[in-house]
Design an enzyme around this catalytic site. Sequence first.
Site, PDB file in Angstrom:
ATOM      1  CE  LYS A 287      31.493  26.007  45.863  1.00  0.00           C
ATOM      2  NZ  LYS A 287      32.775  26.251  45.186  1.00  0.00           N
TER       3      LYS A 287
ATOM      4  CE  LYS B 174      38.494  30.755  45.263  1.00  0.00           C
ATOM      5  NZ  LYS B 174      38.525  29.345  44.782  1.00  0.00           N
TER       6      LYS B 174
HETATM    7 MG   LIG Z   1      35.314  28.115  42.134  1.00  0.00          MG
END
Ligand SMILES: [Mg+2]
Length: 360
Positions: free
Chosen positions: A162, A268
Amino acid sequence: MPGGDDGSDLDLELEYRPFSLALETPLETADGTIESRDGFLVRLTAADGQVGYGEATPLPGWTESPADCETALARAGEAIQEGPTAALEAVDEQVAARHAVSLALADLQAGREATPLYRYVGKGPMVGRVPVNATIGDGPPAETAHAAREAVDRGFDTCKLKAGRRSVDDDIDRVRRVREAVGDDVELRVDANEAWTYEEATTALVAFADLDVAVVEQPLPAGALEGHADLRADERGDGVSIALDEGLLEHGVDAICEAEAADALVLKPMALGGIDVARKIAAWVQELEITPIVTTTIDGVVARTGAVHLAASIPDVPACGLATGDLLADDLGRDPVLLERGAAVVPQAKGLGVEGVWDT
Ligand SMILES: [Mg+2]
């Protein structure tokens, strides 16, 4: 529709009930602190006793609201009397609800055929494991490097870092420290979560090319379709793939392919309307040589297991973001997916392979 293997010959009942799953660690977001993931567990029961499970866990900014999700599920509960097609139409606009209803239908049908879900949806060969990436948080450089090293020691060969909460130079430093800590054989991906300007993204890509970063996810804001296309065409970042995540939701797959704005797409299923929708996108973009990466949000075991089956049904799937179960302090039931040496062991029982979720 006349009877057939879509379940339209079945007398089906659809029930749903709310759940709330505490997070292991509260999540700070731009909209405040999230302490739990709240959603609805869906159960379909056929007159012959076969059941199927689905999960709707709405996510602000990605799906409909919890209230709209519940309303949609109530509609599906009535429409199911006219058959599966009517139930899916009743939740067509609500992606989280549609994910739940379509997953429950597929689980039930795969169960009737005594086939694991991934083979029911993909009609493909047996798959034992799907590769999974480790996700490394947005910590300081030493902590990031340590976490990546630990993941590699546990058997992961792909790490997703991240980034985007510090300056670009600091993020480059973090990635450099990680590369030094894990060696040359580990695939590194960086998820910037829309943080950078074009100039910052270019600076990052030049450095990342040097550090053999394979993928940068969502370097620019979701709206920047042309910007991502320009980044791809910009030879300064050559060798680093551009993946879109938030951008897929904003633009849809057609516009992204037309603009040639991505080398990879983060799929997703819970935000796209179901594993059936995600599978169609995956098959289509693979023909265009765009890589589909299946990823869960923070979901309960029903949705996570559905995503593992989805990944197992996609040929040549790369390492996917499926290791999110640890982020929950409780769950809907026992997890049938073993994570082992950087892979998810795919359940081979019939259907999803999730049991006991309704009784607990
Ligand atoms: Mg992402």
